[in-house]
Write a protein that holds these residues in place. Structure first.
Motif, short mmCIF file in Angstrom:
data_model
loop_
_atom_site.label_atom_id
_atom_site.label_comp_id
_atom_site.label_asym_id
_atom_site.label_seq_id
_atom_site.Cartn_x
_atom_site.Cartn_y
_atom_site.Cartn_z
N ASP A 148 0.73 -1.18 0.08
CA ASP A 148 0.11 -0.22 0.19
C ASP A 148 0.91 1.21 0.03
OD1 ASP A 148 1.09 0.36 2.51
OD2 ASP A 148 -1.00 0.13 3.67
N SER B 96 -3.26 2.97 -4.60
CA SER B 96 -4.66 3.35 -3.95
C SER B 96 -4.33 4.81 -3.62
CB SER B 96 -4.90 2.52 -2.67
OG SER B 96 -3.83 2.91 -1.68
N ALA C 274 -8.20 2.48 -1.51
CA ALA C 274 -7.75 2.06 0.03
C ALA C 274 -8.40 1.13 0.59
CB ALA C 274 -7.55 3.31 0.84
N LEU D 7 -8.11 -2.25 -1.41
CA LEU D 7 -6.90 -2.85 -1.22
C LEU D 7 -6.94 -3.51 0.39
CD1 LEU D 7 -3.98 -3.71 -2.13
CD2 LEU D 7 -3.11 -1.44 -1.31
N THR D 8 -7.51 -3.03 1.35
CA THR D 8 -7.33 -3.63 2.68
C THR D 8 -7.93 -4.70 2.68
OG1 THR D 8 -7.33 -1.42 3.45
CG2 THR D 8 -8.14 -3.17 4.99
N ASN E 89 -1.69 4.83 2.35
CA ASN E 89 -1.02 3.71 3.25
C ASN E 89 -1.67 3.70 4.54
OD1 ASN E 89 0.35 6.02 3.62
ND2 ASN E 89 2.37 5.04 3.41
#
Length: 336
Positions: free
Chosen positions: A102, A108, A114, A117-118, A229
């Motif tokens: 990240d 992202s 984001a 992706l998490t 991130n």
């Protein structure tokens, strides 16, 4: 009869002691000040846990690097020196490529990405952290990032030779590829690094700029977005298993709420903190096309390099994320 009365009195006196012994106190460490939305989010998490457990679990939070230095928190939780802590994933990139995914530029670039992706990373982190006796219970994305500088910058050529503080291996590589002299430093060492001339610029969020009172050292902030991130709240698995089953459920549910709330707080902080920078004399600009193209090119190169170091399972996480991201794009287009 007199003996029975004494026995009842003794039992009555002992009950409060039994109840008190059932209470558990965890020690938790964080590297950020009380004013940070990360810390405020954790404080709300603690309040919910203590209230819903009726005091059976209390959490003693030591913020702002006052107990354990930020970079040492993961090790301290793993060793059982403390039971919980907040970490920044990118700090541990030397342990596993997933920790820095990240942190790759533009991987992202907004909160929706984001969150996707998490979700893609969670199963992998469950296994990875579980091997070390850890459990992740909360994920929170940072606001978008940008460059704090003493002099104005508007093009990649302006980066050459500037001494940049960054916070992870990916951002160090990004800084170097853009022409900066990039140095990794913990949050708590930023002020001293400016004072000694070790750095003259930062790549970070507006929130960190406020937390470090960046206006004492810089006058310009060029917002790029680039990264969202994550910080993660981790707990010691053995300490978690020692809790009563219903308290375990309380902790996990409060952790999930902290993830949702943290993303919302991050988004709001990103908006509010930029205004705070302006009020303190920082000139805020948006990165132009030339800078964004340079960042995009660096990001693509770094993703390609990341794949070379990643295992098939790790590459699958990235592929799953990219597929989810592509599926979301048409939905957004249709909605517009």
């Amino acid at each position: 009869m007199q003996f029975l009365r004494k026995l009842l009195v003794t039992a009555a006196c002992a009950c409060p002691m039994v109840a008190a012994s059932a209470a558990t106190t965890w020690t938790m460490a964080s590297g950020y000040p009380e004013s940070s939305f990360f810390t405020q989010n954790i404080r709300q998490f603690i309040k919910e846990v203590e209230t819903e457990s009726q005091g059976r679990l209390k959490v003693d939070l030591r913020s702002n690097d006052t107990l354990v230095k930020h970079d040492a928190i993961k090790r301290a939780v793993q060793a059982g020196q403390i039971q919980a802590g907040e970490i920044r994933l990118g700090v541990y990139g030397n342990e596993n490529p997933m920790y820095i995914l990240d942190g790759l530029p533009n991987i992202s670039a907004n909160y929706e990405e984001a969150a996707l992706l998490t979700e893609a990373q969670k199963p992998y982190f469950d296994k990875l952290l579980g091997k070390n006796g850890l459990r992740a219970i909360t994920y929170v994305a940072w606001p978008g990032q940008g460059f704090f500088t003493k002099t104005p910058v508007s093009a990649p050529a302006d980066f050459k030779g500037k001494k940049l503080r960054i916070y992870s291996q990916p951002t160090q590589k990004m800084g170097q590829m853009l022409g900066f002299q990039a140095t990794i430093l913990p949050f708590a060492e930023v002020a001293q690094a400016f004072a000694t001339g070790l750095i003259d610029s930062l790549f970070t969020s507006a929130q960190t700029g406020i937390d470090t009172q960046v206006w004492d050292n810089c006058k310009y902030f060029m917002y790029t977005g680039t990264l969202h991130n994550k910080n993660v709240v981790i707990i010691n698995e053995r300490a978690f298993r020692a809790l009563e089953p219903d308290v375990q459920k309380i902790v996990l549910a409060a952790g999930e709420r902290a993830t949702k709330r943290g993303f919302e707080m991050s988004r709001k902080a990103g908006e509010d903190t930029v205004e705070t920078l302006r009020k303190n004399g920082i000139t805020v600009t948006q990165a132009g096309p030339e800078v964004q193209k340079a960042l995009a090119d660096v990001g693509q190169a770094m993703v390609a390099d990341w794949r070379k170091s990643a295992s098939p399972d790790e590459q699958k996480v990235l592929d799953n994320y990219l597929a989810a991201k592509a599926a979301q794009a048409p939905a957004k287009t249709a909605a517009n």
